[in-house]
Design a protein around this motif. Structure first.
Motif, short mmCIF file in Angstrom:
data_model
loop_
_atom_site.label_atom_id
_atom_site.label_comp_id
_atom_site.label_asym_id
_atom_site.label_seq_id
_atom_site.Cartn_x
_atom_site.Cartn_y
_atom_site.Cartn_z
N ALA A 158 47.90 11.04 18.33
CA ALA A 158 47.02 10.86 19.49
C ALA A 158 47.17 12.02 20.47
CB ALA A 158 47.33 9.54 20.18
N ARG A 159 48.41 12.43 20.73
CA ARG A 159 48.65 13.49 21.70
C ARG A 159 48.31 14.87 21.15
NH1 ARG A 159 54.41 11.44 24.44
NH2 ARG A 159 53.47 9.78 25.71
N ASN A 160 48.50 15.06 19.85
CA ASN A 160 48.20 16.34 19.21
C ASN A 160 46.87 16.21 18.47
OD1 ASN A 160 48.28 18.86 18.10
ND2 ASN A 160 49.95 18.43 16.67
N PHE A 161 45.79 16.19 19.24
CA PHE A 161 44.48 15.88 18.68
C PHE A 161 43.76 17.13 18.16
CE2 PHE A 161 40.42 13.60 18.47
CZ PHE A 161 40.83 12.31 18.21
N VAL A 162 44.52 18.03 17.55
CA VAL A 162 43.92 19.27 17.05
C VAL A 162 44.46 19.69 15.69
CG1 VAL A 162 43.38 20.20 19.34
CG2 VAL A 162 45.62 20.65 18.32
N ASP A 163 45.44 18.96 15.16
CA ASP A 163 46.09 19.42 13.93
C ASP A 163 45.46 18.86 12.67
OD1 ASP A 163 46.91 16.80 14.10
OD2 ASP A 163 49.05 17.21 13.86
N GLY A 164 44.46 17.99 12.81
CA GLY A 164 43.78 17.44 11.63
C GLY A 164 44.50 16.30 10.97
N SER A 165 45.59 15.84 11.58
CA SER A 165 46.37 14.74 11.01
C SER A 165 46.46 13.62 12.03
CB SER A 165 47.77 15.22 10.62
OG SER A 165 48.54 14.15 10.10
N ASN A 166 45.86 12.47 11.71
CA ASN A 166 45.84 11.36 12.65
C ASN A 166 45.79 10.05 11.86
OD1 ASN A 166 44.65 9.26 14.42
ND2 ASN A 166 44.59 10.91 15.92
N VAL A 167 46.93 9.36 11.81
CA VAL A 167 47.02 8.17 10.98
C VAL A 167 46.09 7.06 11.47
CG1 VAL A 167 48.96 7.15 12.26
CG2 VAL A 167 48.64 6.60 9.84
N THR A 168 45.86 6.97 12.78
CA THR A 168 44.98 5.92 13.29
C THR A 168 43.54 6.15 12.87
OG1 THR A 168 46.44 5.79 15.23
CG2 THR A 168 44.35 4.60 15.34
N LEU A 169 43.04 7.37 13.06
CA LEU A 169 41.69 7.68 12.59
C LEU A 169 41.57 7.44 11.09
CD1 LEU A 169 40.83 11.00 14.50
CD2 LEU A 169 40.35 8.64 15.19
N HIS A 170 42.59 7.81 10.37
CA HIS A 170 42.59 7.67 8.91
C HIS A 170 42.44 6.21 8.50
CE1 HIS A 170 43.84 9.22 4.84
NE2 HIS A 170 44.07 7.92 4.68
N GLU A 171 43.29 5.35 9.04
CA GLU A 171 43.28 3.95 8.61
C GLU A 171 42.05 3.20 9.10
OE1 GLU A 171 45.18 3.25 6.33
OE2 GLU A 171 46.63 4.88 6.53
N PHE A 172 41.55 3.56 10.27
CA PHE A 172 40.34 2.88 10.74
C PHE A 172 39.09 3.41 10.04
CE2 PHE A 172 43.18 1.21 13.90
CZ PHE A 172 42.67 -0.07 14.10
#
Length: 270
Positions: A158-172
């Motif tokens: 959530a805090r590093n919203f630029v690295d292309g890796s986000n488990v929350t976006l992925h699972e939702f």
């Protein structure tokens, strides 16, 4: 008892059953969005300050709806608090901006561990031999109304919203995918022509990512997306929201298809 009285009572009970949830939701949506929640968004959601004010206000309303309708449970000793709930809800709702209606209608529970959690898995190799083992996960999405997340990774993403890796976006993204009844990389779309465009864009990109993964070539999308079409959609979603400019430049057709589906252009939030 008079059958007409019974019928009237039944109708009244049905009416109440339909009215009460709507009343409670309306009351939740009319409640003020607390300053504490705003502070959580500004501290934990890396892109929040860049959102245009209309999107910020829309996101806040969706967060209130999400928190009213979904239940959070801590696991592995984690105690659920507002920071966890709001941080997860904000990212989940970001995938639903500019839409109306239900938020993840099949989803009921979000279970949050403090860090990676271990699950038992049965896996089959190419010859059909099944082996059982333990596997550490950062997130998991179930079609039967459940998302499981590792809080430390949620917060980092959530805090590093630029690295292309986000488990929350992925699972939702998986939750959106499964709204059709099966997670196959094709969520609910507007119509037949939309599915044709979707299939054309994602199929070619999926095959390209598979080739990159097989040959060990670097790619904008994480190689995990080459696992199957469902994982490709989830990985593409992460990249679309966190690296939109690079996706627009290097995968323009995929970017446009996702932009149309998500009804948002994250490149405007950079």
């Amino acid at each position: 008892m008079n059958p007409w009285i019974l019928l009237g009572t039944a109708i009244l009970l049905i009416a109440l059953a339909l009215w009460i949830p709507r009343f409670r939701l309306k009351r939740a949506l009319s409640a003020p969005f607390s300053d504490t929640w705003v502070e959580i968004l500004e501290q934990n959601i890396g892109v929040y300050r860049n959102l245009p004010m209309p999107l910020r206000l829309q996101l806040r309303q969706m967060i209130k709806q999400f928190l009213h309708q979904k239940q959070f449970f801590g696991a592995g000793g984690l105690e659920i608090d507002d920071e966890i709930r709001v941080t997860i809800a904000a990212q989940a709702c970001m995938l639903q901006l500019n839409r109306s209606g239900a938020l993840y209608p099949r989803l009921k529970y979000i279970i949050v561990y403090p860090s990676a959690f271990v699950v038992e898995r049965a896996e089959s190799d190419g010859s059909g031999v099944v082996s059982h083992g333990r596997k550490g996960l950062l997130g998991e999405s179930w079609q039967k109304g459940k998302v499981i997340l590792a809080w430390d990774n949620v917060l980092h993403g959530a805090r590093n919203f630029v690295d292309g890796s986000n488990v929350t976006l992925h699972e939702f993204a998986h939750q959106l995918d499964s709204e059709t009844g099966s997670a196959n990389g094709a969520p609910l779309l507007a119509g037949e022509s939309s599915y044709r465009s979707w299939a054309a864009a994602l199929s070619d990109e999926f095959k390209s990512l598979q080739r990159d993964a097989f040959r060990g070539r670097r790619s904008l999308l994480d190689h995990y997306g080459a696992t199957n079409p469902a994982e490709f959609f989830a990985v593409a979603t992460e990249t679309f929201f966190e690296k939109p400019e690079r996706m627009r430049k290097n995968h323009s057709e995929l970017f446009e298809v996702l932009k149309s589906y998500y009804r948002a252009d994250p490149s405007e939030w950079q």
